[in-house]
Design a protein around this motif. Sequence first.
Motif, short mmCIF file in Angstrom:
data_model
loop_
_atom_site.label_atom_id
_atom_site.label_comp_id
_atom_site.label_asym_id
_atom_site.label_seq_id
_atom_site.Cartn_x
_atom_site.Cartn_y
_atom_site.Cartn_z
N ILE A 72 26.54 134.86 72.46
CA ILE A 72 27.02 135.33 71.16
C ILE A 72 28.49 135.74 71.31
N VAL A 73 29.37 135.10 70.55
CA VAL A 73 30.80 135.39 70.58
C VAL A 73 31.25 135.74 69.16
N GLY A 74 31.77 136.93 69.00
CA GLY A 74 32.24 137.34 67.69
C GLY A 74 31.13 137.37 66.64
N GLY A 75 29.90 137.69 67.09
CA GLY A 75 28.78 137.75 66.16
C GLY A 75 28.15 136.41 65.84
N HIS A 76 28.64 135.33 66.46
CA HIS A 76 28.11 133.99 66.19
C HIS A 76 27.48 133.43 67.45
N LYS A 77 26.27 132.84 67.30
CA LYS A 77 25.61 132.19 68.42
C LYS A 77 26.20 130.79 68.59
N ILE A 78 26.82 130.55 69.74
CA ILE A 78 27.48 129.26 69.95
C ILE A 78 26.76 128.39 70.97
N GLY A 79 25.78 128.96 71.68
CA GLY A 79 25.05 128.20 72.69
C GLY A 79 24.09 129.11 73.41
N SER A 80 23.64 128.67 74.57
CA SER A 80 22.69 129.50 75.32
C SER A 80 22.86 129.27 76.82
N LEU A 81 22.40 130.26 77.57
CA LEU A 81 22.27 130.13 79.02
C LEU A 81 20.77 130.00 79.30
N CYS A 82 20.35 128.88 79.88
CA CYS A 82 18.92 128.60 79.97
C CYS A 82 18.51 128.14 81.37
N VAL A 83 17.22 128.26 81.63
CA VAL A 83 16.59 127.80 82.86
C VAL A 83 15.46 126.85 82.47
N LEU A 84 15.42 125.65 83.08
CA LEU A 84 14.41 124.65 82.75
C LEU A 84 13.71 124.22 84.04
N SER A 85 12.47 123.78 83.90
CA SER A 85 11.72 123.36 85.07
C SER A 85 10.67 122.34 84.68
N ALA A 86 10.34 121.45 85.63
CA ALA A 86 9.26 120.48 85.41
C ALA A 86 7.90 121.08 85.74
N THR A 87 7.90 122.36 86.12
CA THR A 87 6.65 123.04 86.47
C THR A 87 6.38 124.15 85.46
N PRO A 88 5.20 124.14 84.85
CA PRO A 88 4.90 125.20 83.89
C PRO A 88 4.70 126.54 84.60
N ARG A 89 4.77 127.63 83.84
CA ARG A 89 4.57 128.96 84.39
C ARG A 89 3.50 129.69 83.56
N GLU A 90 2.89 130.68 84.21
CA GLU A 90 1.90 131.48 83.51
C GLU A 90 2.53 132.69 82.85
N SER A 91 3.74 133.10 83.38
CA SER A 91 4.41 134.26 82.80
C SER A 91 5.89 134.22 83.20
N ALA A 92 6.66 135.08 82.55
CA ALA A 92 8.09 135.21 82.87
C ALA A 92 8.36 136.64 83.29
N ASP A 93 9.03 136.81 84.44
CA ASP A 93 9.32 138.14 84.97
C ASP A 93 10.31 138.85 84.05
N PRO A 94 9.95 140.00 83.50
CA PRO A 94 10.85 140.73 82.59
C PRO A 94 12.21 141.06 83.22
N GLU A 95 12.21 141.40 84.52
CA GLU A 95 13.48 141.72 85.17
C GLU A 95 14.40 140.50 85.22
N MET A 96 13.78 139.34 85.51
CA MET A 96 14.59 138.12 85.55
C MET A 96 15.07 137.73 84.15
N LEU A 97 14.25 137.98 83.14
CA LEU A 97 14.69 137.73 81.75
C LEU A 97 15.90 138.63 81.41
N ALA A 98 15.81 139.87 81.89
CA ALA A 98 16.93 140.79 81.63
C ALA A 98 18.19 140.32 82.33
N GLN A 99 18.04 139.81 83.56
CA GLN A 99 19.20 139.27 84.27
C GLN A 99 19.80 138.08 83.52
N LEU A 100 18.92 137.22 82.98
CA LEU A 100 19.40 136.05 82.23
C LEU A 100 20.18 136.48 80.99
N VAL A 101 19.65 137.52 80.32
CA VAL A 101 20.36 138.03 79.14
C VAL A 101 21.73 138.59 79.53
#
Length: 448
Positions: A72-101
């Motif tokens: 988010i730049v100047g109040g506008h969403k211009i893109g994202s920082l993302c992680v992708l994988s060919a392997t599904p997951r059962e859950s997402a670690d909250p701490e790692m989500l916070a690091q991504l944010v």
Amino acid sequence: MVGQDRQWFRSCVGLGDMSGTGTDVSFCAHTLALPGDEPLVVLDTHHDERFRDNPLVTSWPFLRFYVGAPIIVGGHKIGSLCVLSATPRESADPEMLAQLVDLSGVAAALFALKEEASVRARTAAALLREEWRHALTLEAGKVGSWVWDIRTGEVACNETFRRMYDLPETGAITFAQVLEATQGVDRTAIEAGIEASLRNGVDFNIEARAASTGRWLTMRGRVYQRDTEGKPLIMMGASIDITESKQSADQTRLLLRELNHRVKNTLAMIQSVARQTIRQNPDPRAFIDAFSGRLQTISEAHVLLADRDWSGVHMDEVIAAQLGPNFRSHPDHADVQGEDLMLPADHALGLGLILHELTTNAHRYGAWSTKTGVVSIIWTIQESPRRGLALQWRESGGPAVPAEREYGLGARLIERSLGKVLDSEVKLEFRPEGVAADVWMPLPAEPA
């Protein structure tokens, strides 16, 4: 970075040569569509109706897992920082989500800094262009600009100002140097004007001459900065070369004085001619006939002189006023010989009046009163013993001149018309074959 029709991978790891996709298959577009700034988490794309049939899921890279945090730049969403994988997951670690944010926030800050740097660069470029435009404007207008730091005495100025006052081309300049570069008689006025400006806040406006060239310069300035106690700190201003306007004003005053002198002389001449004419022609109609031609001759000579700032009139113009403009190419019962030259103002006025009286007499009584008469006008420039104009007027082929002819007003005007030209001479004879006149006028020496 997500656009309307396409998304671009500006920085990525593990995607090979893949640099972007269409927005219609973009996961990140869904991240931007979410309300707020929460990340989008897709644990298994096969169980998510939004992505189950996505080409990125059904074919390479066969995505099964996605987590994206919006940038988010100047109040506008211009893109994202993302992680992708060919392997599904059962859950997402909250701490790692916070690091991504947090990392998406860093990315957003980098974009903001880059934009700010770009804006600053554009602003600096615009300021530089404006400074160049301002400098070129001052240069084209021959304006010397200056800023005086009153505390240090230093004067920052442009090249035009340095040239005006013959100051060094480089290095610091002080106010004392500027004052020294003006003529001594003008320095007191400069110091008084500056003192009044510093003390009372009035604009400083002084005309002074440069010491090295003597050219007139006008210096204008104003105090633009004072300290908390009201003491002046900075004075800014400009200087302009006004030499040409000064010279023009002096020339105008000189021309006005010359015009006043000429008008007085001309009025005196007209009064004298009028008095003599009315004595010779007491009848009003006869007076008007005799006087109007003489007045017209004086008027035409004045028009010619005024058109040339009273610098003089060409000999051919004086002759043309009486014989017509084509007297050289198509003479009418006239033989005119002589080199054209410039006559001073008094010479032109006097000679014009002489030629008017001679031509008037020739038309009424002399050579031009018949079809066979001819007038010869020949002049030469004599260099010795003194430079002067010698003009001869000879009439022939006209009626015989009576042996005893009344010496009228016209003859007296002819002999007196060069009264303003010192050392001039007019000799008039009424010979049996026709009128003869010899005119001699001194001429100024030719310029070297």
